[in-house]
Design a protein around this motif. Structure first.
Motif, PDB file in Angstrom:
ATOM      1  N   CYS A   1       0.815  -1.214   0.000  1.00 18.93           N
ATOM      2  CA  CYS A   1       0.000   0.000   0.000  1.00 18.93           C
ATOM      3  C   CYS A   1       0.854   1.273   0.000  1.00 18.93           C
ATOM      4  O   CYS A   1       0.437   2.303  -0.503  1.00 18.93           O
TER       5      CYS A   1
ATOM      6  N   CYS B   1       1.141   2.618  -3.342  1.00 15.15           N
ATOM      7  CA  CYS B   1      -0.074   2.489  -4.165  1.00 15.15           C
ATOM      8  C   CYS B   1      -0.304   3.734  -5.015  1.00 15.15           C
ATOM      9  O   CYS B   1      -0.281   4.852  -4.510  1.00 15.15           O
TER      10      CYS B   1
ATOM     11  N   CYS C   1      -9.524   3.082  -2.890  1.00 15.63           N
ATOM     12  CA  CYS C   1      -8.822   1.871  -2.468  1.00 15.63           C
ATOM     13  C   CYS C   1      -9.725   0.674  -2.749  1.00 15.63           C
ATOM     14  O   CYS C   1     -10.954   0.816  -2.733  1.00 15.63           O
TER      15      CYS C   1
HETATM   16  S1  SF4 Z   1      -5.772  -0.182  -3.409  1.00 16.49           S
HETATM   17 FE1  SF4 Z   1      -5.829  -0.095  -1.184  1.00 16.49          FE
HETATM   18  S2  SF4 Z   1      -5.322  -2.172  -0.571  1.00 16.49           S
HETATM   19 FE2  SF4 Z   1      -4.676  -1.978  -2.677  1.00 16.49          FE
HETATM   20  S3  SF4 Z   1      -2.534  -1.356  -2.543  1.00 16.49           S
HETATM   21 FE3  SF4 Z   1      -3.760   0.498  -2.704  1.00 16.49          FE
HETATM   22  S4  SF4 Z   1      -4.062   1.143  -0.618  1.00 16.49           S
HETATM   23 FE4  SF4 Z   1      -3.433  -0.971  -0.555  1.00 16.49          FE
END
Ligand code: SF4
Length: 346
Positions: free
Chosen positions: A272, A275, A289
């Motif tokens: 994350c 991300c 997310c």
């Molecule tokens: S979408 Fe959410 S769960 Fe996936 S890597 Fe990004 S922050 Fe983490």
């Protein structure tokens, strides 16, 4: 049918070059777009056998709306777009949407599919300008395919992959294997062999709590490290390959450089911190997310005369509230996402 890529309207840089940067300094450059919530499979780690309550047709974004949001997002720094579902190849005219997006200044335009309709669609998708593809395939055995997908279709998926090889403009061809304990262990070596026999990058993805049935259990998670150990014990040693900072995959090849294996470990080794992704649902809600509880409505403003700047403001506002991480490993603090995988897209 000749697919002529429509000239895009120019990408209007928003004033002062505003960029999608979240509260933790992460630059958001990857937009995942679900074009339908419907699917022709019923994978046990995703959807109930009886299917889901499908989204009402009138709530589904049109290609004009998807193209407009994408163009605005590109103006804010997005340079990777992935089309997902449900199963995106079920969306009529999908190659037309690809042709609309392909002229945008994108580093990557990709698709995630279960591959069942790929034999028919590979050529129009390649002609339309698709650049990369992820094909979901969890087993190479017919009976086990049915056990997972609750449908028959292994031959069609393999035929679709073969057909893709005829279009080198779509590369790399990635095969995503959802790894589950007491199922995937006996598939690992066969997939490792496949990565050397075919131009497919095989990636094992840890099972995440995004199934609509809510049956996910930590004990069912087969970690990337465990799979790597199986390959090195029963097949060949692996050699690490450098990956892009925001890449979710830990890339490996074999000593002789033939074949590539990746491990996507969102549970055992969350990524994350780097991300760079946000997601647009088929009914026009922005999710910052995969595990978001809240969403940001874009469909309403789009259909009530919002300007490009208004839409950009919503994107920027949403991203400024992007979650730091998932909390799968934080006991009570973990809350299941407000939608299941088939309603979000990969
Ligand atoms: S979408 Fe959410 S769960 Fe996936 S890597 Fe990004 S922050 Fe983490």
């Amino acid at each position: 049918m000749t697919l002529l890529a429509e000239p895009p309207t120019a990408v209007t840089p928003t004033s002062s070059q505003r960029r999608l940067v979240d509260g933790y300094g992460r630059h958001i450059s990857d937009l995942r777009i679900s074009v339908t919530d419907r699917c022709n499979f019923r994978c046990v780690y995703c959807m109930p056998e009886e299917g889901m309550q499908w989204l009402k047709r009138e709530t589904i974004l049109s290609f004009d709306e998807i193209q407009r949001i994408t163009r605005i997002a590109v103006g804010l720094g997005v340079d990777e777009v992935r089309l997902t579902g449900g199963e995106p190849t079920l969306r009529p005219g999908l190659p037309d949407l690809v042709a609309r997006l392909a002229p945008l200044p994108l580093k990557s335009l990709s698709l995630t599919t279960n591959g069942f309709l790929l034999k028919q669609q590979a050529q129009p998708l390649a002609q339309a300008g698709l650049k990369r593809i992820n094909v979901s395939l969890d087993t190479l055995q017919h009976d086990r395919f049915h056990q997972i997908a609750r449908r028959r279709g292994l031959d069609e998926v393999l035929a679709g992959l073969e057909e893709l090889e005829r279009y080198p403009s779509i590369a790399p061809i990635k095969v995503n294997v959802v790894a589950m304990r007491d199922f995937t262990e006996t598939e690992v070596v066969a997939f490792a062999e496949l990565s050397r026999r075919k131009p497919y990058v095989i990636r094992f993805i840890e099972f995440m709590p995004l199934d609509a049935d809510g049956n996910w259990q930590r004990e069912r998670v087969l970690s990337g490290d465990e799979i790597k150990a199986i390959i090195e014990r029963d097949f060949m040693p692996l050699v690490r390959v450098p990956a892009e900072p925001s890449s979710t995959s830990r890339r490996y090849t074999f000593a002789d450089g033939i074949g590539e294996i990746g491990f996507i470990n969102p549970v055992s080794q969350p990524f994350c911190g780097s991300c760079n992704r946000i997601r647009l649902t088929a009914d026009g809600q922005l999710r910052t997310c995969l595990f978001s509880i809240d969403e940001w409505d874009l469909r309403g403003p789009l259909r009530s005369g919002a300007s490009d700047a208004d839409i950009a403001d919503i994107l920027l506002e949403a991203v400024s509230h992007k979650e730091l991480k998932h909390k799968i490993n934080e006991g009570e603090a973990f809350q299941r996402a407000s939608r299941s995988m088939s309603q979000i897209g990969g």
